[in-house]
Design a protein around this motif. Structure first.
Motif, PDB file in Angstrom:
ATOM      1  N   LYS A   1       0.829  -1.206   0.000  1.00 53.57           N
ATOM      2  CA  LYS A   1       0.000   0.000   0.000  1.00 53.57           C
ATOM      3  C   LYS A   1       0.861   1.253   0.000  1.00 53.57           C
ATOM      4  CE  LYS A   1      -4.350  -1.301   1.862  1.00 53.57           C
ATOM      5  NZ  LYS A   1      -4.808  -1.947   3.059  1.00 53.57           N
ATOM      6  N   ASN A   2       0.538   2.186  -0.887  1.00 52.24           N
ATOM      7  CA  ASN A   2       1.226   3.487  -0.996  1.00 52.24           C
ATOM      8  C   ASN A   2       2.683   3.388  -1.435  1.00 52.24           C
ATOM      9  OD1 ASN A   2      -1.118   4.752  -0.066  1.00 52.24           O
ATOM     10  ND2 ASN A   2      -0.529   4.313   2.057  1.00 52.24           N
ATOM     11  N   LYS A   3       3.091   2.251  -1.931  1.00 47.28           N
ATOM     12  CA  LYS A   3       4.487   2.149  -2.370  1.00 47.28           C
ATOM     13  C   LYS A   3       4.581   2.364  -3.884  1.00 47.28           C
ATOM     14  CE  LYS A   3       6.486  -0.552   1.317  1.00 47.28           C
ATOM     15  NZ  LYS A   3       7.033   0.546   2.106  1.00 47.28           N
ATOM     16  N   ILE A   4       5.663   3.020  -4.276  1.00 46.40           N
ATOM     17  CA  ILE A   4       5.932   3.199  -5.706  1.00 46.40           C
ATOM     18  C   ILE A   4       7.053   2.237  -6.075  1.00 46.40           C
ATOM     19  CG2 ILE A   4       6.640   4.820  -7.499  1.00 46.40           C
ATOM     20  CD1 ILE A   4       5.508   7.071  -5.777  1.00 46.40           C
ATOM     21  N   ILE A   5       6.707   1.319  -6.981  1.00 47.54           N
ATOM     22  CA  ILE A   5       7.624   0.223  -7.315  1.00 47.54           C
ATOM     23  C   ILE A   5       7.959   0.277  -8.812  1.00 47.54           C
ATOM     24  CG2 ILE A   5       7.900  -2.301  -7.382  1.00 47.54           C
ATOM     25  CD1 ILE A   5       7.528  -1.261  -4.501  1.00 47.54           C
TER      26      ILE A   5
ATOM     27  N   ILE B   1       0.155  -4.504  -8.168  1.00 46.14           N
ATOM     28  CA  ILE B   1      -0.911  -3.487  -8.206  1.00 46.14           C
ATOM     29  C   ILE B   1      -2.046  -3.902  -7.270  1.00 46.14           C
ATOM     30  CG2 ILE B   1      -2.679  -2.388  -9.676  1.00 46.14           C
ATOM     31  CD1 ILE B   1      -0.589  -2.641 -11.998  1.00 46.14           C
ATOM     32  N   GLU B   2      -2.414  -5.184  -7.335  1.00 46.14           N
ATOM     33  CA  GLU B   2      -3.481  -5.687  -6.445  1.00 46.14           C
ATOM     34  C   GLU B   2      -3.118  -5.532  -4.981  1.00 46.14           C
ATOM     35  OE1 GLU B   2      -4.557  -9.747  -7.208  1.00 46.14           O
ATOM     36  OE2 GLU B   2      -5.375  -9.203  -9.156  1.00 46.14           O
ATOM     37  N   SER B   3      -1.828  -5.594  -4.715  1.00 47.26           N
ATOM     38  CA  SER B   3      -1.382  -5.509  -3.342  1.00 47.26           C
ATOM     39  C   SER B   3      -1.227  -4.054  -2.874  1.00 47.26           C
ATOM     40  CB  SER B   3      -0.085  -6.294  -3.243  1.00 47.26           C
ATOM     41  OG  SER B   3       0.682  -5.893  -2.222  1.00 47.26           O
ATOM     42  N   GLY B   4      -1.589  -3.103  -3.758  1.00 45.15           N
ATOM     43  CA  GLY B   4      -1.662  -1.702  -3.336  1.00 45.15           C
ATOM     44  C   GLY B   4      -0.591  -0.796  -3.897  1.00 45.15           C
ATOM     45  N   ALA B   5       0.334  -1.349  -4.711  1.00 47.89           N
ATOM     46  CA  ALA B   5       1.441  -0.521  -5.214  1.00 47.89           C
ATOM     47  C   ALA B   5       1.030   0.301  -6.433  1.00 47.89           C
ATOM     48  CB  ALA B   5       2.612  -1.414  -5.595  1.00 47.89           C
TER      49      ALA B   5
ATOM     50  N   ASN C   1      -2.806   3.309 -11.359  1.00 46.27           N
ATOM     51  CA  ASN C   1      -1.722   2.644 -10.621  1.00 46.27           C
ATOM     52  C   ASN C   1      -0.715   1.954 -11.506  1.00 46.27           C
ATOM     53  OD1 ASN C   1      -2.756   3.332  -8.124  1.00 46.27           O
ATOM     54  ND2 ASN C   1      -4.260   1.665  -8.253  1.00 46.27           N
ATOM     55  N   TYR C   2      -0.831   2.158 -12.810  1.00 50.74           N
ATOM     56  CA  TYR C   2       0.098   1.460 -13.702  1.00 50.74           C
ATOM     57  C   TYR C   2       0.634   2.383 -14.799  1.00 50.74           C
ATOM     58  CZ  TYR C   2       2.115  -1.759 -17.016  1.00 50.74           C
ATOM     59  OH  TYR C   2       2.989  -2.366 -17.869  1.00 50.74           O
ATOM     60  N   PHE C   3       1.960   2.463 -14.854  1.00 49.55           N
ATOM     61  CA  PHE C   3       2.635   3.350 -15.806  1.00 49.55           C
ATOM     62  C   PHE C   3       3.690   2.552 -16.569  1.00 49.55           C
ATOM     63  CE2 PHE C   3       1.084   5.520 -12.162  1.00 49.55           C
ATOM     64  CZ  PHE C   3       0.480   6.667 -12.654  1.00 49.55           C
ATOM     65  N   GLU C   4       3.889   2.924 -17.824  1.00 52.97           N
ATOM     66  CA  GLU C   4       4.914   2.250 -18.623  1.00 52.97           C
ATOM     67  C   GLU C   4       5.855   3.281 -19.239  1.00 52.97           C
ATOM     68  OE1 GLU C   4       2.691  -1.653 -20.563  1.00 52.97           O
ATOM     69  OE2 GLU C   4       3.141   0.066 -21.835  1.00 52.97           O
TER      70      GLU C   4
ATOM     71  N   ASP D   1      10.026   3.514  -3.870  1.00 49.15           N
ATOM     72  CA  ASP D   1      10.216   2.673  -2.670  1.00 49.15           C
ATOM     73  C   ASP D   1      10.900   1.358  -2.972  1.00 49.15           C
ATOM     74  OD1 ASP D   1       8.676   4.265  -0.637  1.00 49.15           O
ATOM     75  OD2 ASP D   1       7.128   3.996  -2.159  1.00 49.15           O
ATOM     76  N   GLY D   2      10.770   0.889  -4.208  1.00 55.79           N
ATOM     77  CA  GLY D   2      11.336  -0.434  -4.473  1.00 55.79           C
ATOM     78  C   GLY D   2      11.519  -0.685  -5.951  1.00 55.79           C
ATOM     79  N   LEU D   3      12.353  -1.656  -6.252  1.00 54.90           N
ATOM     80  CA  LEU D   3      12.483  -2.076  -7.648  1.00 54.90           C
ATOM     81  C   LEU D   3      12.745  -3.566  -7.748  1.00 54.90           C
ATOM     82  CD1 LEU D   3      15.393  -2.698  -9.351  1.00 54.90           C
ATOM     83  CD2 LEU D   3      15.887  -0.405  -8.605  1.00 54.90           C
ATOM     84  N   VAL D   4      12.248  -4.145  -8.832  1.00 55.92           N
ATOM     85  CA  VAL D   4      12.546  -5.544  -9.171  1.00 55.92           C
ATOM     86  C   VAL D   4      13.047  -5.560 -10.606  1.00 55.92           C
ATOM     87  CG1 VAL D   4      11.665  -7.901  -9.343  1.00 55.92           C
ATOM     88  CG2 VAL D   4      10.562  -6.315  -7.780  1.00 55.92           C
TER      89      VAL D   4
END
Ligand SMILES: NC(=O)c1ccc[n+]([C@@H]2O[C@H](COP(=O)([O-])OP(=O)(O)OC[C@H]3O[C@@H](n4cnc5c(N)ncnc54)[C@H](O)[C@@H]3O)[C@@H](O)[C@H]2O)c1
Length: 264
Positions: free
Chosen positions: A5-9, A27-31, A54-57, A83-86
């Motif tokens: 929630k509220n994280k930008i990944i 996205i379902e988990s709130g990111a 909630n989704y950008f490319e 907040d995070g990256l994969v």
């Protein structure tokens, strides 16, 4: 509760098999998710495209330093922090595409392409996108994707008898170099930005079933204690946990998710 929630990944390679699967789960988990890939809906214009709230490319070739600098600046301008990256991006040769990858025949060109995406690309991702995370006052979480073949050597007998064309196919040596190398990159970052509360971890997925031929599937299943290949969604919950605050003390870890393949 484990959530984003509220994280930008930022997801790199989010248009691929595993990245695409994870993207929706995040996205379902709130990111809020930003996908950087060569395969985006608006290729080559190098702008951020808002596909939903909630989704950008963004088109991005992670092997191109100029491109990634531009993309990192765009992300900072629009989102201010991450907040995070994969990072999923890498060349992942499949058994039916791997003729001419025996060590004795493999070209230096193929070696360079594989290392360029898998290691140089990961280095540039850490240098520019990781840096944005290191500037986040709350810290953040980085996850790199290795493989069971970042822990063990490929069993080349798996690839021996697929089709006449690929009879002598091998998992290329570059894949081992990349997947072992990714673990080194992640451990480096786990200490490098630790003071800034940036955690870095690796998952090592086992082979994912994606329509491989029956002969190959049977042979690989015999090498996996759980007796089957992975489903493409079986890495999502670990990734969400690693990106979430619930894993706040997990740093520098190498986590096999491989049905036990590397346990024996
Ligand atoms: N699929 C498996 O069985 C499996 C098993 C173990 C590990 N892995 C690892 O998981 C990761 C994802 O695997 P996958 O099967 O989803 O692969 P994939 O090939 O389906 O996806 C990779 C994505 O990376 C993107 N990409 C490639 N080069 C890029 C570049 N220069 N810049 C930006 N994006 C780029 C591709 O466009 C693609 O969308 C890989 O690192 C792979 O080695 C996969």
């Amino acid at each position: 509760m484990i959530n984003l929630k509220n994280k930008i990944i930022v997801i790199i390679g989010g248009s691929g098999l595993l990245g695409g699967e994870f993207l929706y789960s995040a996205i379902e988990s709130g990111a809020k998710v930003i996908n950087l890939d060569l395969e985006t809906q608006n290729k080559n214009d190098k702008k951020i495209h808002s596909i939903s709230d909630n989704y950008f490319e963004i088109y991005c070739d992670i092997t191109n330093e100029k491109n990634i600098i531009k993309v990192a600046n765009l992300i900072k301008e629009k989102f201010l922090y991450i907040d995070g990256l994969v990072n999923f991006a890498s060349i992942n040769p499949q058994p039916d595409q791997i003729s001419n990858t025996q060590l004795e025949n493999m070209s230096i060109g193929q070696w360079i392409v594989d290392l360029n995406v898998g290691l140089t690309g990961a280095f540039l991702v850490l240098k520019y996108i990781g840096k944005i995370i290191s500037e986040n006052k709350n810290g953040g979480s980085i996850v790199l994707i290795s493989s069971d073949l970042g822990i063990i050597a490929p069993d080349q007998r798996l690839y021996e008898t697929n089709t006449p064309d690929t009879k002598d196919g091998k998992k290329p040596i570059s894949y081992s170099a990349v997947k072992f190398g990714v673990i080194g990159l992640s451990k480096y970052i786990a200490t490098y930005w630790a003071e800034k509360n940036v955690r870095s971890n690796v998952i090592c997925p086992g082979g994912v079933f994606n329509g491989q031929n029956i002969e190959f599937t049977k042979k690989i299943e015999a090498r996996i204690p759980l007796g089957r290949m992975a489903r493409k969604d079986e890495f999502n919950s670990a990734l969400i946990w690693l990106l979430s605050d619930s894993s706040s003390y997990v740093n520098g870890a190498v986590i096999p998710i491989d049905g036990g393949r590397t346990a024996w």
